[in-house]
Design a protein around this motif. Structure first.
Motif, PDB file in Angstrom:
ATOM      1  N   GLY A 107      -1.793   2.405   8.584  1.00 56.97           N
ATOM      2  CA  GLY A 107      -1.835   3.435   9.620  1.00 56.97           C
ATOM      3  C   GLY A 107      -1.411   2.915  10.984  1.00 56.97           C
ATOM      4  N   GLN A 152      -9.880   3.379   8.932  1.00 54.86           N
ATOM      5  CA  GLN A 152      -8.584   2.825   8.513  1.00 54.86           C
ATOM      6  C   GLN A 152      -8.441   1.344   8.836  1.00 54.86           C
ATOM      7  N   GLN A 167      -7.372   6.373   2.478  1.00 50.59           N
ATOM      8  CA  GLN A 167      -6.911   5.025   2.155  1.00 50.59           C
ATOM      9  C   GLN A 167      -7.585   4.518   0.898  1.00 50.59           C
ATOM     10  N   ARG A 208      -2.246   3.871   1.884  1.00 53.77           N
ATOM     11  CA  ARG A 208      -2.566   5.204   2.341  1.00 53.77           C
ATOM     12  C   ARG A 208      -2.411   6.142   1.168  1.00 53.77           C
TER      13      ARG A 208
END
Length: 178
Positions: free
Chosen positions: A49, A38, A159, A177
């Motif tokens: 995130g 992420q 993602q 996301r």
């Protein structure tokens, strides 16, 4: 008795040598784009995130305004960081560049960047090091090959990263996301 303690110390040392480096490298960026990490999906150390308060502390915007997309209620960073706000859209002014984020319950869901003044292009880079107005060749060097001509998209399971290309230059990017 001494032999038992010696074994314990050696065992703990081996565990530390084997496990700690693995933990330390988790989440960091490697030599090539990792679609499942992420931290790949963001700018200047912020990422999709992450808690909004952490992102604000990193980007240090001169101005930041946030509003719930459904109720139109204004939110402060502190309110969002504590988990308030179902789906909040915000605009942060970093020098003269506008960074747009979407935040859900304190967590960044999307980061968008476009219209960056050319003199500020090198100040806001992706976490992999791509700056606005870099070439399409540089994009592929940092992120690898991907389909798309005017919009190049890289997807992980959680993602996605999208890059807008005009005249072989990156002119916008967005991290989301899924």
């Amino acid at each position: 008795m001494k032999n038992w303690r010696h074994r314990q110390i050696v065992s703990l040392f081996l565990i530390a040598v084997l496990i700690l480096p693995a933990c330390a490298s988790k989440g960091e960026l490697g030599d090539s784009f990792d679609p499942e990490n992420q931290k790949e999906y963001g700018i200047n150390g912020t990422y999709v995130g992450q808690n909004i308060q952490e992102a604000i502390d990193i980007l240090r915007p001169a101005k930041a305004d946030f509003m719930d997309m459904q109720t139109r209620e204004a939110y402060t960073v502190e309110q969002m960081a504590s988990g308030q706000g179902k789906m909040v859209m915000g605009m942060m002014l970093v020098d003269r560049a506008q960074v747009i984020v979407m935040v859900e319950h304190g967590v960044i869901q999307s980061i968008m960047l476009a219209g960056v003044p050319e003199e500020q292009a090198q100040e806001l880079k992706t976490n992999r090091g791509l700056a606005m107005y870099d070439s399409e060749v540089q994009l592929k060097k940092l992120y690898g090959e991907a389909a798309g001509e005017k919009e190049v998209v890289y997807k992980g399971s959680k993602q996605t990263a999208s890059f807008g290309i005009i005249n072989e230059q990156v002119v916008w990017f967005r991290f989301d996301r899924l």
